[in-house]
Design a protein around this motif. Structure first.
Motif: not given
Length: 481
Positions: A275-304
């Motif tokens: 819910i916080i991802a939807l309201t604060l981070q601007g994620s959509d419902l499909h992304t939230v469900v996908s991340v819960m299923q398959n995990g979060y894939e970070s793309q910040t550009g900082n390898a560590a």
């Protein structure tokens, strides 16, 4: 053995240990010859070895299968929780909960307090995501680099890192080991965590005091502000950081204090993160469900940072869940053959009082960790061996589960050939025996547990509803349920 399955006469101790020792030999080959710390297949082979011994003894496959399923049944609640934990980790990263903890944790870093900060930061992150390995393999690498920039010896930084990461792992309701151990000891998760506070909190308090004392020698070092600034700016630019993101962990902690069931509590934490991802981070419902299923894939550009934050999801728990099933099945097969009964008969001669009972638990768990080197078998086997003895003597099995975690989870990174020690050493590049003396919380906790047993503190008796057994379990008498 448990249940109503009769296996006939218990084998002698030597024959009872034969399938166990053969399986340990296979694990040693996998670990040291192949340099592969994946114990799934050796344990699967161990199940077949036990089955052959049991069949020669006259045990039918139906009896073996029933024994395995009976032990697996004990681990099903823990497995369900682990799957919910996968959802939590993904949603808490997406919601900004984990990034917020890291962002403000890194702010604590200063030369004189670096070791204290390292231990606290790694503990917070490990507590939040439920994995010491994930913490060490990601944020730990960044802290090791910062420590080198400050001129602090790597063995001190590694010791503080390991203390914090494994403290958080042990005390986290999201941890696989923290869920599996009470399951095999047949107690509940929250009682297990409360029971561990008696040893873990004092150990961590002493460790932090020692790190503060050691850190005084480096108080005048120049802070590597650039590395810290890069990490913090990466987080700030990738997530909306706010106190709101801390609501999910606070909510889960509140549910734990209220003694609500762990699975719905942790699932509620995952939903709150979504819910916080939807309201604060601007994620959509499909992304939230996908991340819960398959995990979060970070793309910040900082390898560590990307390595740290690319985590979570139900599928991330497949390795742990399958290993748990193999470990439980192996233990069930040992019970079907009679190995558990034979060892328990021998151990019952050693446990004449409170202190000897806890000492036997500690020594057994530590020995399995040294000999087998597999963390999960180290947690499962002593729990099945000694649960009946605790019930027979009228003590709560929370003391057993605490002793197993103290000597299994916390000592694993201090044993060079154990899965934990091998992982840490290979990940941070510091030999196990070099950092082990400075991982204060890891070896203080088992010692404090023995001290409490010696003076009779924090060793609760069994609940009145659990009647102690009047005789040790045997081949012809089912052990207490």
């Amino acid at each position: 053995m448990t249940g109503n399955i009769r296996i006939g006469k218990t084998p002698g101790l030597a024959m009872a240990l034969a399938p166990l020792l053969l399986t340990v030999s296979l694990l040693m080959v996998q670990f040291f010859v192949f340099n592969d710390f994946t114990p799934h297949i050796p344990l699967a082979c161990g199940i077949i070895i036990c089955a052959l011994f049991a069949r020669i003894k006259g045990v039918s496959w139906q009896q073996m299968e029933a024994s395995m399923l009976e032990v697996i049944k004990l681990g099903v609640p823990a497995i369900l929780i682990l799957l919910a934990v996968g959802m939590v980790i993904g949603s808490w990263i997406l919601s900004g909960t984990v990034p917020t903890l890291i962002y403000y944790g890194i702010e604590l870093v200063s030369p004189g307090l670096f070791l204290v900060a390292t231990s606290l930061i790694s503990a917070l992150v490990s507590l939040a995501i439920g994995t010491s390995w994930g913490t060490i393999g990601t944020l730990g690498l960044a802290l090791m680099g910062i420590g080198q920039g400050l001129g602090i010896p790597v063995h001190l930084t590694a010791g503080a890192l390991v203390s914090g990461a494994f403290f958080g792992d042990k005390m986290s309701p999201l941890s696989d080991t923290t869920n599996l151990t009470p399951a095999v000891c047949e107690t509940d998760l929250w009682s297990h965590i409360r029971g561990m506070m008696a040893t873990t909190i004092p150990a961590m308090t002493i460790a932090l005091a020692l790190y503060a004392w050691l850190g005084m020698s480096y108080a005048d070092s120049v802070t590597d502000t650039n590395s810290i600034a890069v990490l913090r700016s990466t987080l700030a630019s990738s997530f909306t950081l706010s106190w709101i993101t801390l609501i999910p962990p606070v909510m889960v902690i509140g549910m734990a204090v209220a003694r609500l069931p762990p699975f719905p509590s942790i699932f509620a934490g995952a939903a709150a993160g979504g819910i916080i991802a939807l309201t604060l981070q601007g994620s959509d419902l499909h992304t939230v469900v996908s991340v819960m299923q398959n995990g979060y894939e970070s793309q910040t550009g900082n390898a560590a940072m990307d390595q740290l934050l690319s985590n979570g999801g139900v599928m991330s728990m497949a390795w742990v869940v399958t290993l748990t099933l193999f470990a439980l099945s192996f233990t069930g097969m040992l019970e079907a053959y009679g190995t558990i009964d034979a060892i328990m008969k021998y151990m019952s001669k050693l446990t004449r009082g409170r202190f000897s009972l806890v000492l036997t638990s500690s020594a057994t768990t530590a020995s399995v960790g040294v000999v087998v080197g597999d963390v999960y078998t180290t947690l499962v086997l002593p729990g099945r061996l000694l649960r009946g003895q605790y019930q027979k003597m009228g003590y709560s099995t929370t003391t057993l589960s605490r002793s197993i975690e103290d000597n299994g989870t916390l000592l694993s990174p201090l044993i060079p050939w154990n899965m934990g020690g091998a992982f840490v050493a290979s990940t941070i590049g510091v030999p196990t025996l070099l950092y082990a003396p400075f991982a204060f919380a890891c070896w203080l906790s088992p010692l404090i547990g023995l001290f409490w047993a010696l003076i009779g503190r924090f060793i609760p008796e069994a609940e009145p509803s659990i009647a102690p057994s009047t005789a040790p379990p045997s081949a012809s008498q089912p052990s207490p349920a």
